[in-house]
Design a protein around this motif. Structure first.
Motif, mmCIF file in Angstrom:
data_model
loop_
_atom_site.group_PDB
_atom_site.id
_atom_site.type_symbol
_atom_site.label_atom_id
_atom_site.label_comp_id
_atom_site.label_asym_id
_atom_site.label_seq_id
_atom_site.Cartn_x
_atom_site.Cartn_y
_atom_site.Cartn_z
ATOM 1 N N LYS A 140 7.359 52.821 83.601
ATOM 2 C CA LYS A 140 7.540 53.014 82.168
ATOM 3 C C LYS A 140 8.419 54.205 81.861
ATOM 4 O O LYS A 140 9.075 54.228 80.842
ATOM 5 N N MET A 188 11.195 56.130 81.187
ATOM 6 C CA MET A 188 12.597 55.830 81.106
ATOM 7 C C MET A 188 13.288 57.030 80.486
ATOM 8 O O MET A 188 12.818 57.560 79.505
ATOM 9 N N TRP A 202 15.107 54.037 65.003
ATOM 10 C CA TRP A 202 14.931 52.700 65.582
ATOM 11 C C TRP A 202 14.543 52.805 67.049
ATOM 12 O O TRP A 202 13.628 52.124 67.523
ATOM 13 N N HIS A 243 11.115 51.489 68.716
ATOM 14 C CA HIS A 243 11.118 50.307 69.566
ATOM 15 C C HIS A 243 11.129 50.582 71.054
ATOM 16 O O HIS A 243 10.660 49.779 71.830
ATOM 17 N N LEU A 244 11.743 51.686 71.477
ATOM 18 C CA LEU A 244 11.977 51.832 72.904
ATOM 19 C C LEU A 244 10.974 52.714 73.616
ATOM 20 O O LEU A 244 10.959 52.769 74.826
ATOM 21 N N LYS A 256 -0.363 50.813 71.864
ATOM 22 C CA LYS A 256 -1.458 50.054 72.465
ATOM 23 C C LYS A 256 -1.496 50.236 73.966
ATOM 24 O O LYS A 256 -2.530 50.377 74.573
ATOM 25 N N ALA A 257 -0.295 50.232 74.589
ATOM 26 C CA ALA A 257 -0.248 50.344 76.050
ATOM 27 C C ALA A 257 -0.815 51.683 76.481
ATOM 28 O O ALA A 257 -1.481 51.806 77.493
ATOM 29 N N ASP A 304 18.700 56.485 81.905
ATOM 30 C CA ASP A 304 18.577 55.047 82.104
ATOM 31 C C ASP A 304 19.194 54.266 80.970
ATOM 32 O O ASP A 304 19.556 53.111 81.132
ATOM 33 N N LEU A 305 19.287 54.883 79.796
ATOM 34 C CA LEU A 305 19.713 54.133 78.619
ATOM 35 C C LEU A 305 20.355 55.074 77.604
ATOM 36 O O LEU A 305 19.858 56.166 77.353
ATOM 37 N N VAL A 309 23.736 50.425 77.395
ATOM 38 C CA VAL A 309 23.943 51.050 76.096
ATOM 39 C C VAL A 309 23.290 50.186 75.027
ATOM 40 O O VAL A 309 23.448 48.965 75.037
ATOM 41 N N VAL A 310 22.563 50.809 74.102
ATOM 42 C CA VAL A 310 22.040 50.065 72.950
ATOM 43 C C VAL A 310 22.834 50.488 71.727
ATOM 44 O O VAL A 310 22.928 51.673 71.432
ATOM 45 N N ILE A 311 23.417 49.518 71.042
ATOM 46 C CA ILE A 311 24.129 49.817 69.807
ATOM 47 C C ILE A 311 23.222 49.403 68.667
ATOM 48 O O ILE A 311 22.900 48.224 68.504
ATOM 49 N N VAL A 312 22.795 50.380 67.867
ATOM 50 C CA VAL A 312 21.861 50.082 66.788
ATOM 51 C C VAL A 312 22.640 49.899 65.497
ATOM 52 O O VAL A 312 23.373 50.790 65.071
ATOM 53 N N LYS A 313 22.469 48.746 64.881
ATOM 54 C CA LYS A 313 23.229 48.480 63.667
ATOM 55 C C LYS A 313 22.384 48.863 62.452
ATOM 56 O O LYS A 313 21.161 48.713 62.464
#
Lengths: 209, 163
Positions: free
Chosen positions: A17, A19, A37, A41-42, A49-50, A151-152, A183-187
């Protein structure tokens, strides 16, 4: 015997987990939206919960499941001279006092941006560290991802159309192509941002991008 | 099943796969980092495979005979089936159960955008060829198109370059 197995299971959880995520921040609201965001989310926060499932097995290590965020802010490069706008031609050397005050203003701006970002992370109970760099944002961000072995990478997107993108340049575009990590591109959400020009065309139109 | 009720209200992640190694690397990376253990994942996962229709592959309609078309269709169905099975196997090997794999026909770029709209996904994951600018312009890039046109956030997963 049982506790050993439980410990191992938690260790595996941690290994998978945890990251390292880097989020690029500037003064724009798009990058703050991207930060929120990403945090929503990430990340596995302690109230997720986890996280609760982990506490049942080993209450002491539930904190370890939280991944770490690195917030990076890049200040544009600083020039020691000022080119005159009017007739003249020679570059003036500006007084050191003025230089200092401009440099300080830039650093204050950066600190302000990052403290706002850290507030947001604190609200969501996510650990975060900050990094301030100076230079061309595109290159510095890509370099930072390599040096920190993240990692991201998360970047916001202004939702520019193709033409604007070509003229104004796009940091998110550059990072998406050149960063070595995913890469995460957040719109921005549909309601707030203006939709880019291309969305006006019907989606079935086949055409080279 | 009990799984269904757990998945309600979770944001949805779509992973795009095709025949290429890059997209399967992207799927594996996503499973490793987001669907690591147990049943409590932060996202719900759907795998999308876009298959081009046989007629588009042939190009001009008047080219082949009917037999040729049907054998081509059968061939494509077989390779689609293989890809779907491979995707399911990857998920099972990472102990991720109950993954939906959807096959949609058409140009991958449009398929991905439509799938995001249809499922109201929060995140689309695509692999990347790692093409340079020229190849990208000439060959086209699905990941590029998706990054610009899709309404939700996009994650582009690259294979690490071999040193």
């Amino acid at each position: 015997m049982e506790t050993k197995v439980a410990e191992q299971a938690v260790e595996e959880q941690q290994g998978k987990k945890k990251m390292r995520v880097m989020v690029a921040i500037d003064e724009s609201e798009w990058s703050f939206y991207a930060l929120k965001w990403a945090l929503d989310h990430l990340f596995v926060g302690p109230n997720d919960k986890a996280g609760v499932a982990a506490t049942r097995e080993a209450p002491a290590v539930s904190q370890e499941n939280v991944s770490m965020a690195t917030l990076v802010h890049v200040m544009p490069p600083f020039y020691n001279y000022v080119l005159p706008a009017g007739p003249g031609g020679a570059a003036y050397y500006v007084t050191p006092a003025l230089l200092e005050s401009v440099r300080k203003a830039q650093e204050d701006g950066a600190a302000d941006v990052l403290s706002r970002a850290l507030e947001i992370c604190k609200d969501k109970m996510i650990k975060a560290e900050t990094l301030i760099l100076r230079g061309d944002p595109k290159d510095m961000i890509c370099e930072a991802t390599e040096q920190s072995h993240v990692d991201l990478l998360v970047v916001g997107s202004r939702g520019l159309g193709m033409v604007k993108r070509a003229f104004l340049g796009s940091v998110s575009d550059y990072c998406a192509h050149h960063a070595k990590c995913p890469v995460v591109i957040v719109k921005p959400p549909k309601e707030s941002g203006k939709p880019p020009k291309e969305s006006g065309k019907p989606p079935k139109e086949s055409g080279k991008k | 099943m009990a799984e269904g009720s757990e998945n309600k209200g979770k944001p949805l992640m779509l992973v795009a796969v095709d025949d290429s190694e890059h997209s399967f690397y992207a799927l594996e990376w996503t499973l490793d980092h987001f669907f690591a253990h147990g049943t409590n994942h932060p996202f719900k996962l759907i795998v999308i495979h876009a298959r081009s229709s046989a007629s588009s592959a042939l190009g001009v309609a008047g080219f082949g005979s009917v037999d040729f078309m049907t054998s081509l269709e059968a061939d494509m169905k077989k390779s689609t089936g293989k890809t779907v099975q491979k995707a399911k196997d990857v998920c099972t090997s990472k102990k991720v159960e109950n993954v939906e794999v959807e096959v949609m026909e058409g140009d991958p770029r449009n398929v991905m955008c439509d799938a995001v709209d249809k499922h109201q996904a929060s995140l689309l994951v695509v692999g990347s060829h790692g093409y340079g600018i020229v190849k990208r312009a000439v060959l086209g890039s699905v990941s590029d198109y998706c990054a610009h046109h899709v309404k939700c956030s996009v994650m582009i997963v690259k294979q690490p370059t071999k040193p």
